[in-house]
Enzyme design. Structure first.
Site, short mmCIF file in Angstrom:
data_model
loop_
_atom_site.label_atom_id
_atom_site.label_comp_id
_atom_site.label_asym_id
_atom_site.label_seq_id
_atom_site.Cartn_x
_atom_site.Cartn_y
_atom_site.Cartn_z
NE ARG A 120 -3.62 0.08 2.47
CZ ARG A 120 -3.65 0.85 3.57
NH1 ARG A 120 -2.98 0.50 4.64
NH2 ARG A 120 -4.36 1.95 3.60
CE LYS A 185 1.50 -5.18 6.73
NZ LYS A 185 1.25 -3.91 6.07
NE ARG A 318 2.54 9.44 13.57
CZ ARG A 318 3.23 9.79 14.64
NH1 ARG A 318 3.67 8.87 15.48
NH2 ARG A 318 3.49 11.05 14.88
C1 BTN Z 1 0.44 -3.78 2.45
O1 BTN Z 1 1.19 -2.84 2.12
O2 BTN Z 1 0.21 -4.04 3.62
C2 BTN Z 1 -0.24 -4.60 1.37
C3 BTN Z 1 0.67 -5.67 0.84
C4 BTN Z 1 0.05 -6.54 -0.21
C5 BTN Z 1 1.05 -7.54 -0.78
C6 BTN Z 1 0.42 -8.49 -1.73
S1 BTN Z 1 1.46 -9.86 -2.11
C7 BTN Z 1 0.36 -10.36 -3.34
C8 BTN Z 1 -0.11 -9.11 -4.06
N1 BTN Z 1 0.82 -8.74 -5.10
C9 BTN Z 1 1.41 -7.57 -4.84
O3 BTN Z 1 2.25 -7.03 -5.58
N2 BTN Z 1 0.98 -7.08 -3.67
C10 BTN Z 1 -0.01 -7.93 -3.08
#
Ligand code: BTN
Length: 321
Positions: A120, A185, A318
Site C-alpha cells: 500500500r 504485522k 498511528r
Molecule cells: C500492504 O502494504 O500491507 C499490502 C501488501 C500486499 C502484498 C500483496 S502480495 C500479493 C499481491 N501482489 C502484490 O504485488 N501485492 C499484493
C-alpha cells in the site's frame, strides 16, 4: 524454480545419488550439482552425504496448483482460473493480464516469489522466494465504485477467518486491513481498482501477502510476524493456506455484494488492534482514542470535541508513543 523437479525427487527425505538424480532428470551429474547449489541458495537445506549422494533435511513447501484446488470447497474448483507461477513481477499485475484469458472465470494468481511486489501507499512488498504467500484474486462488482465502500475491511475479515480456521489464535486487524498477530504485522492486503469496463461494472484486484516462514527482514520497517514463528506446532502448507484464504474471500464477496458492509462490522471490531489506544491521524491534526469503525468502515476517533470519523485511503493512523 529451476530446481523444482530435483526437489520433488528429494522430497522423500531419502539419500539419492548424483547419478540416479541425473538419470531420472535426464541431465548430467554436473547439472545436478549446480541445481543442488541453486536450491540451497534459494533456501532448501540439502546435506551432502559423502560417497552416497544428497538428502533433503528441511521440509519442503512447494506451491502446487492441484494441491490448492484440492483444498478448496469442491463446488468452487471449476469457477476459478487459477495460475500458480514460479516467479512474477506482482501477482496483482498478473491477474490483470490474465483476465482476458480467463473466459469469465475468477482469475487467481499465486507465485513462489515476486520481483516487484507492491504494498500500500506505493511501498515495496518484500517477496522472497519460497517463504510466504503471494496471492491475488480478481473480483467483479456491479453498481459502480460506490458499492466498494468497506470492501478492504471485508477482505481483512475474510483473511482473519481463514487464519483462525487454520488454527491461528489472536488474529488482529489494523485499520483498514493489515493482518496482525501480537508480535507484529503478519500480512497485508492491497486492493487495486480498474476503471469501469462497462457501465457500472468494476474490476477489483485483491492482493494478499502473508508471511509464512519469512526469514529475511531487509527493507521491512516495522515489527513483523510469521505463521511459522507464531504457531511452530503447525506444519504450514502454503497450498492449504491459499485454499482457505481463497474460499474465505469468495464466501465473503457475495454477502458483501448483496448486503454491503453490515454483517462484517462486528467481526472486524472484535479484532480491532487500535481499540482503546491513543491515536493520531492526519499527521497529528486529529488526536484521540480509537473506538472502532462506523457502518461505512470509517475509523472512529474519540477526541475532546467528539467522535471524528477517518476515511479509509485518506490518511493513516498511528499509535502515539
Ligand atoms: C500492504 O502494504 O500491507 C499490502 C501488501 C500486499 C502484498 C500483496 S502480495 C500479493 C499481491 N501482489 C502484490 O504485488 N501485492 C499484493
Amino acid at each position: 524454480m529451476k530446481s523444482k523437479a530435483l526437489l520433488e525427487l528429494l522430497s522423500d527425505g531419502q539419500v539419492h545419488s548424483g547419478e540416479s538424480l541425473a538419470s531420472r532428470l535426464g541431465v548430467s551429474r554436473t547439472a545436478i550439482w549446480k541445481q543442488i547449489r541453486r536450491a540451497m541458495d534459494e533456501g532448501a537445506e540439502i546435506a551432502t552425504i559423502r560417497g552416497r549422494g544428497y538428502r533433503l533435511t528441511s521440509r519442503l513447501d512447494l506451491l502446487d496448483r492441484d494441491s490448492v484446488l484440492e483444498c478448496l470447497a469442491p463446488a468452487r474448483r471449476d469457477s476459478l482460473f487459477l495460475n500458480v507461477l514460479d516467479e512474477v513481477d506482482s501477482t496483482n499485475a498478473e491477474v490483470l493480464r490474465q483476465i482476458p484469458a480467463g473466459a469469465g472465470k475468477i482469475p487467481v494468481v499465486m507465485a513462489d516469489c515476486q520481483t516487484a511486489g507492491r504494498g500500500r501507499r506505493g511501498r515495496v512488498w518484500q517477496s522472497p522466494r519460497g517463504e510466504n504467500l503471494y496471492l491475488s484474486i480478481g473480483l467483479t462488482f456491479h453498481g459502480g465504485f460506490g458499492v466498494l465502500d468497506g470492501l478492504s475491511l471485508v477482505l481483512g475479515v475474510a483473511v482473519a477467518n481463514a487464519l483462525e480456521q487454520l488454527g491461528v489464535p489472536e488474529v488482529g486487524l489494523k485499520w483498514p486491513n493489515d493482518i496482525f498477530l501480537p508480535d507484529g504485522k503478519l500480512g497485508g492486503i492491497l486492493v487495486e481498482l480498474q476503471g469501469e469496463l462497462e457501465e457500472g461494472v468494476v474490476q477489483v484486484i485483491a492482493g494478499i501477502g502473508l508471511n509464512v516462514r519469512m526469514s529475511r527482514t531487509e527493507g521491512v520497517d516495522q515489527p513483523w510476524s510469521s505463521l511459522a514463528r507464531a504457531c511452530p506446532e503447525i506444519e504450514w502448507s502454503r497450498n492449504q493456506i491459499a485454499g482457505a484464504v481463497i474460499d474465505a474471500v469468495l464466501d465473503a464477496v457475495p454477502v458483501f455484494s448483496d448486503l454491503g458492509f453490515r454483517d462484517f462490522r462486528e467481526p472486524w471490531q472484535r479484532r480491532d488492534i487500535f481499540k482503546g489506544k491513543s491515536l493520531q491521524a492526519k499527521g497529528g491534526e486529529i488526536e484521540g482514542v480509537g473506538c472502532g469503525i462506523d457502518g461505512n468502515g470509517n475509523y472512529r476517533i474519540q477526541t475532546t470535541d467528539g467522535v471524528v470519523p477517518v476515511r479509509a485511503g485518506e490518511i493513516s493512523l498511528r499509535v502515539m508513543q
